[in-house]
Design a protein around this motif. Structure first.
Motif, PDB file in Angstrom:
ATOM      1  N   SER A  94       0.853  -1.182   0.000  1.00 46.06           N
ATOM      2  CA  SER A  94       0.000   0.000   0.000  1.00 46.06           C
ATOM      3  C   SER A  94       0.891   1.234   0.000  1.00 46.06           C
ATOM      4  O   SER A  94       1.946   1.223   0.626  1.00 46.06           O
ATOM      5  CB  SER A  94      -0.906  -0.016   1.238  1.00 46.06           C
ATOM      6  N   GLY A  99      -6.661   6.503  -2.820  1.00 44.70           N
ATOM      7  CA  GLY A  99      -7.530   5.529  -2.180  1.00 44.70           C
ATOM      8  C   GLY A  99      -6.873   4.723  -1.089  1.00 44.70           C
ATOM      9  O   GLY A  99      -7.545   4.006  -0.347  1.00 44.70           O
ATOM     10  N   ASN A 100      -5.534   4.826  -0.961  1.00 45.52           N
ATOM     11  CA  ASN A 100      -4.798   4.055   0.042  1.00 45.52           C
ATOM     12  C   ASN A 100      -5.175   2.581   0.007  1.00 45.52           C
ATOM     13  O   ASN A 100      -5.259   1.938   1.058  1.00 45.52           O
ATOM     14  CB  ASN A 100      -5.058   4.624   1.446  1.00 45.52           C
ATOM     15  N   MET A 101      -5.408   2.055  -1.191  1.00 49.68           N
ATOM     16  CA  MET A 101      -5.849   0.660  -1.269  1.00 49.68           C
ATOM     17  C   MET A 101      -4.669  -0.290  -1.210  1.00 49.68           C
ATOM     18  O   MET A 101      -3.512   0.113  -1.369  1.00 49.68           O
ATOM     19  CB  MET A 101      -6.652   0.434  -2.548  1.00 49.68           C
ATOM     20  N   LEU A 102      -4.972  -1.556  -0.955  1.00 49.57           N
ATOM     21  CA  LEU A 102      -3.971  -2.608  -0.969  1.00 49.57           C
ATOM     22  C   LEU A 102      -3.891  -3.225  -2.363  1.00 49.57           C
ATOM     23  O   LEU A 102      -4.918  -3.462  -2.988  1.00 49.57           O
ATOM     24  CB  LEU A 102      -4.336  -3.710   0.024  1.00 49.57           C
ATOM     25  N   THR A 103      -2.672  -3.505  -2.805  1.00 53.29           N
ATOM     26  CA  THR A 103      -2.448  -4.298  -4.009  1.00 53.29           C
ATOM     27  C   THR A 103      -1.857  -5.619  -3.569  1.00 53.29           C
ATOM     28  O   THR A 103      -0.836  -5.647  -2.873  1.00 53.29           O
ATOM     29  CB  THR A 103      -1.490  -3.581  -4.971  1.00 53.29           C
TER      30      THR A 103
END
Lengths: 114, 114
Positions: A94, A99-103
């Motif tokens: 991250s 969006g502070n999303m996780l990949t």
């Protein structure tokens, strides 16, 4: 953009043996790194995370991971496998963005033999 | 604490039908996410939201819609279901404050399109 590669979709160890699950990341900015565990038919549970403090991170159930910037790695280890460790493990990255999303990586299924 | 709650847990849809996966969280988190997990694959981001009234597309948004009318709820709508949407869907949430914060996942919704 950031990405994660988990080497080995399946890992098999004997009970009591060392567990090593590999994770390499790619990121143009300082990353935050996570390991999640998923038991069969359940959601994801956080094992541990690296947030730029100590490079060696200790998590739940005896797991730990070391952040190595020079190797862009965040491998997960446990000294002695237990039957209850059998699960799917996901490494994720991250970064601070909109969006502070996780990949996520593709996951590694750990099998523990008696 | 209930955390992140998803319903239904299991659903079988016929091709062309529509349905909504419900997600609610009681942690007052601003960030919410929908991921899908296909067999042997990692999680792919469908949509995300950084707060009530704000949504944005993730990596695989086609065939889905979302809304975020309240902080607590983030429903995912499937229009005209297709076999390619057979998957496990996870809702997740995260507090504001940077991507070092933990993302919390729901238990998952298993969807089969036949």
């Amino acid at each position: 953009a950031q990405s994660v590669t988990q080497l080995g979709s399946h890992v098999s160890v004997s009970e009591g043996a060392l567990v090593l699950l590999r994770c390499n990341y790619s990121s143009s900015v300082p990353p935050y790194l996570f390991w999640y565990v998923q038991y069969p038919n359940q959601g994801l549970q956080l094992l541990l995370k690296y947030t730029s403090a100590a490079t060696l991170v200790k998590g739940i159930n005896g797991f730990e991971a070391e952040f190595k910037k020079s190797e862009t790695s965040f491998h997960l280890t446990k000294p002695s496998a237990h039957m209850s460790d059998a699960a799917e493990y996901f490494c994720a990255v991250s970064v601070n963005n909109a969006g502070n999303m996780l990949t996520f990586g593709g996951g590694t299924r750990l099998m523990v033999k008696p | 604490n209930a955390g992140v709650t998803q319903t239904p847990k299991f659903r079988i849809l016929k091709i062309g039908q529509s349905m909504t996966l419900q997600c609610t969280q009681d942690m007052n988190h601003n960030y919410m996410y929908w991921y899908r997990q296909d067999p042997g694959m990692g999680l792919k981001l469908i949509y995300y939201s950084v707060g009530a009234g704000i949504t944005d597309k993730g990596e695989v948004p086609n065939g889905y819609n979302v809304s975020r009318s309240t902080t607590e709820d983030f429903p995912l709508r499937l229009e005209l279901a297709a076999p390619s949407q057979t998957s496990v869907y996870f809702c997740a949430s995260r507090p504001t404050g940077g991507s070092g914060n933990t993302i919390y996942f729901g238990e998952g919704s298993w969807l089969t399109v036949v």
